[in-house]
Design a protein around this motif. Structure first.
Motif, PDB file in Angstrom:
ATOM      1  N   ASP B 138       0.819  -1.217   0.000  1.00 37.19           N
ATOM      2  CA  ASP B 138       0.000   0.000   0.000  1.00 37.19           C
ATOM      3  C   ASP B 138       0.849   1.262   0.000  1.00 37.19           C
ATOM      4  OD1 ASP B 138      -2.236  -1.510  -0.024  1.00 37.19           O
ATOM      5  OD2 ASP B 138      -2.640  -1.362   2.133  1.00 37.19           O
ATOM      6  N   GLU B 139       0.335   2.287  -0.678  1.00 39.43           N
ATOM      7  CA  GLU B 139       1.028   3.573  -0.798  1.00 39.43           C
ATOM      8  C   GLU B 139       0.566   4.506   0.332  1.00 39.43           C
ATOM      9  OE1 GLU B 139       2.870   4.036  -3.764  1.00 39.43           O
ATOM     10  OE2 GLU B 139       3.413   6.139  -3.525  1.00 39.43           O
ATOM     11  N   ALA B 140       1.495   5.188   0.981  1.00 31.67           N
ATOM     12  CA  ALA B 140       1.133   6.115   2.052  1.00 31.67           C
ATOM     13  C   ALA B 140       0.534   7.392   1.468  1.00 31.67           C
ATOM     14  CB  ALA B 140       2.367   6.448   2.882  1.00 31.67           C
ATOM     15  N   PRO B 141      -0.377   8.076   2.222  1.00 28.75           N
ATOM     16  CA  PRO B 141      -0.916   9.352   1.751  1.00 28.75           C
ATOM     17  C   PRO B 141       0.202  10.393   1.588  1.00 28.75           C
ATOM     18  CG  PRO B 141      -1.985   8.665   3.797  1.00 28.75           C
ATOM     19  CD  PRO B 141      -0.882   7.701   3.537  1.00 28.75           C
ATOM     20  N   PHE B 142      -0.036  11.380   0.720  1.00 28.69           N
ATOM     21  CA  PHE B 142       0.996  12.374   0.426  1.00 28.69           C
ATOM     22  C   PHE B 142       1.478  13.090   1.691  1.00 28.69           C
ATOM     23  CE2 PHE B 142       2.347  16.671  -0.918  1.00 28.69           C
ATOM     24  CZ  PHE B 142       3.423  16.287  -1.697  1.00 28.69           C
ATOM     25  N   ALA B 143       0.508  13.469   2.565  1.00 31.25           N
ATOM     26  CA  ALA B 143       0.880  14.203   3.788  1.00 31.25           C
ATOM     27  C   ALA B 143       1.829  13.372   4.654  1.00 31.25           C
ATOM     28  CB  ALA B 143      -0.373  14.575   4.576  1.00 31.25           C
ATOM     29  N   ALA B 144       1.575  12.051   4.720  1.00 28.15           N
ATOM     30  CA  ALA B 144       2.449  11.181   5.514  1.00 28.15           C
ATOM     31  C   ALA B 144       3.845  11.145   4.908  1.00 28.15           C
ATOM     32  CB  ALA B 144       1.865   9.778   5.587  1.00 28.15           C
ATOM     33  N   LYS B 145       3.906  11.187   3.581  1.00 23.30           N
ATOM     34  CA  LYS B 145       5.218  11.169   2.912  1.00 23.30           C
ATOM     35  C   LYS B 145       5.996  12.445   3.208  1.00 23.30           C
ATOM     36  CE  LYS B 145       4.340   8.059  -0.904  1.00 23.30           C
ATOM     37  NZ  LYS B 145       4.403   7.868  -2.348  1.00 23.30           N
ATOM     38  N   VAL B 146       5.278  13.580   3.232  1.00 26.22           N
ATOM     39  CA  VAL B 146       5.944  14.851   3.542  1.00 26.22           C
ATOM     40  C   VAL B 146       6.542  14.780   4.947  1.00 26.22           C
ATOM     41  CG1 VAL B 146       5.583  17.312   3.953  1.00 26.22           C
ATOM     42  CG2 VAL B 146       4.499  16.202   1.985  1.00 26.22           C
ATOM     43  N   ILE B 147       5.730  14.266   5.900  1.00 22.95           N
ATOM     44  CA  ILE B 147       6.207  14.161   7.279  1.00 22.95           C
ATOM     45  C   ILE B 147       7.393  13.200   7.371  1.00 22.95           C
ATOM     46  CG2 ILE B 147       5.575  13.328   9.586  1.00 22.95           C
ATOM     47  CD1 ILE B 147       2.768  14.497   9.063  1.00 22.95           C
ATOM     48  N   ALA B 148       7.326  12.080   6.641  1.00 23.10           N
ATOM     49  CA  ALA B 148       8.418  11.103   6.667  1.00 23.10           C
ATOM     50  C   ALA B 148       9.695  11.703   6.087  1.00 23.10           C
ATOM     51  CB  ALA B 148       8.022   9.854   5.889  1.00 23.10           C
TER      52      ALA B 148
END
Lengths: 203, 169
Positions: B138-148
Motif C-alpha cells: 500500500d502507498e502512504a498518503p501524500f501528507a504522511a510522505k511529507v512528514i516522513a
C-alpha cells in the motif's frame, strides 16, 4: 612504517585532515559525519532484522524486510569509502593500533554474518511463509548483534590510549552485567522462578 | 533567563563522572549505539512511508519503534552528560557558555526540536492512524510522505551537525 608516514603526509591526507573550508574543518568533519550516517544505515536495519529473527515484531513477515538490504549495502559502502579516505589522515596511529584491526575484523565478520543471515532467512528454509526462524538463524542474529557491538566499541576506543580503553571496557561490562541482573530479576519477579525451566524448554 | 539556565546546567553536574578515565568514552559508545538504533529504525519507518520497502506492513512494524526510543534515551542520557560534564574535559569551561556559543550544538538542538514538532504533526494530522491501515504494497498518503521526508532529513541533519560539535568548541 615509511610507507605509512608517506601516506599520512600525502597531499590528499593532508588536505582531508587540515583544510578548513566552510569554517568546519571540511572535508574531515564531513567525512566523519558521513561515517556516522552510514553506521546508522547499516547497523540500525541489521539490528531490526536480528530482533525480528529473535521473535520481536512477529506481525512483520520476515521476507518483507529483504528490501532493507539495499539500504544496508549503501550504508556499508558509504562507510567503506569514507573510512578509506579517513584512514590516511592518521595512517601511522591507526595501522599500528591492534584495536583498529579488532574493528576491521569485527566488521568483516559482521558483514559475512549478514550475508549468512540473508542466505539462511531469505533464501533457505526460514524464507517460507509462517516458518519460524531456524536455530541457525537465531544463532546468526545473536552473533550479528555481538559483532556490531564490538565494532562500535572498538571504533570509539580508537580515539583513546590504553588506560582509558581498559577502564572503559571494565565500566561497559559492569554496566551490561548490571542490566542483565536487573532483567533476570524482573523476569523472576514477573514470571516466578519457573522462568528458567520454561526458557530451557523453549530452546 | 541566562543565569537560570546556567544554574540548572551546573546543578546535576556530570563533571565527576565525566572526569573519570572511562566516563567520556563510555558515553560516546552509548551515544553511537543509540544513534544507530534511533536513526536506523526511524529511518526505516520513514523510508517505508516514502515507498521504499512497501512489502512491509506499517502497523506491525511499529513494534520495533520502542527500540528506537531505547536509542533515543541512550542518546539523551549520554548527550546530557557530555554537555553538563564538559568542564571535566575542557578545564573550566561552563556548559552554558558552550550552549550560547557553539553553532553546531544549537543547530542540533533546533533539529531535534523540529523533529519533535514533526512527530507531533504526525499524530495531530491523523496520519499516524491513517498509515496503520497500510498493508503490504500500500502507498502512504501524500501528507504522511511529507512528514516522513521531513523526519528523515532532520535526523540525518542531527547526526551531521552533531558530529561537528567538537569543532565548534
Amino acid at each position: 612504517m615509511e610507507f605509512l608516514l608517506w601516506l599520512e603526509h600525502s597531499g590528499l591526507a593532508t588536505w582531508v585532515r587540515e583544510s578548513d573550508a566552510l569554517n568546519s574543518t571540511f572535508p574531515y568533519t564531513s567525512l566523519l559525519a558521513v561515517h556516522a550516517i552510514g553506521l546508522a544505515m547499516l547497523v540500525g536495519p541489521n539490528v531490526v532484522v536480528d530482533l525480528r529473527i529473535l521473535g520481536y515484531g512477529r506481525g512483520v513477515p520476515l521476507a518483507s524486510l529483504e528490501g532493507f538490504f539495499r539500504l544496508m549495502w549503501v550504508g556499508f559502502w558509504l562507510n567503506a569509502l569514507s573510512g578509506l579516505v579517513l584512514l590516511p589522515t592518521n595512517a601511522v596511529t591507526f595501522l599500528t593500533d591492534p584495536i583498529f584491526y579488532v574493528k576491521l575484523g569485527s566488521i568483516a565478520l559482521a558483514v559475512v554474518n549478514l550475508q549468512s543471515i540473508h542466505r539462511e532467512v531469505f533464501r533457505g528454509r526460514s524464507a517460507r511463509r509462517d516458518t519460524p526462524p531456524t536455530v541457525k538463524a537465531k544463532t546468526l542474529a545473536i552473533t550479528s548483534l555481538a559483532l556490531w557491538a564490538v565494532a562500535i566499541v572498538s571504533g570509539r576506543l580508537m580515539a583513546y590510549n590504553g588506560d582509558v580503553r581498559w577502564a572503559t571496557l571494565t565500566a561497559l561490562l559492569t554496566l551490561m552485567l548490571l542490566l542483565l541482573v536487573v532483567a533476570v530479576g524482573r523476569r523472576i519477579v514477573t514470571r516466578g522462578p519457573g522462568w528458567s525451566t520454561s526458557l530451557w524448554r523453549s530452546m | 533567563m541566562g543565569p537560570f539556565i546556567a544554574y540548572w546546567l551546573r546543578w546535576p553536574s556530570m563533571e565527576a563522572l565525566m572526569g573519570t578515565d572511562w566516563g567520556w568514552s563510555l558515553c560516546e559508545i552509548l551515544h553511537f549505539a543509540g544513534l544507530a538504533l534511533l536513526v536506523g529504525i526511524v529511518g526505516m519507518f520513514d523510508l517505508r512511508l516514502l515507498g521504499m520497502v512497501k512489502a512491509v506492513p506499517v502497523a506491525p512494524f511499529r513494534r520495533f519503534l520502542p527500540w528506537a526510543v531505547v536509542g533515543f534515551v541512550l542518546c539523551v542520557v549520554s548527550g546530557l552528560s557530555f554537555v553538563t560534564g564538559l568542564g571535566a574535559n575542557l578545564e573550566g569551561v561552563h556548559p552554558y557558555s558552550v550552549l550560547i556559543s557553539n553553532l553546531w550544538l544549537q543547530l542540533k538542538l533546533l533539529f531535534i526540536a523540529l523533529a519533535g514538532l514533526n512527530l507531533l504533526a504526525f499524530y495531530l494530522t491523523g496520519m499516524s492512524s491513517a498509515v496503520d491501515n497500510l498493508g503490504p504494497g500500500d502507498e502512504a498518503p501524500f501528507a504522511a510522505k511529507v512528514i516522513a521526508a521531513t523526519s528523515l532529513s532532520l535526523w540525518i541533519g542531527v547526526i551531521w551537525v552533531g558530529r561537528l560539535i567538537p569543532w565548534g568548541l
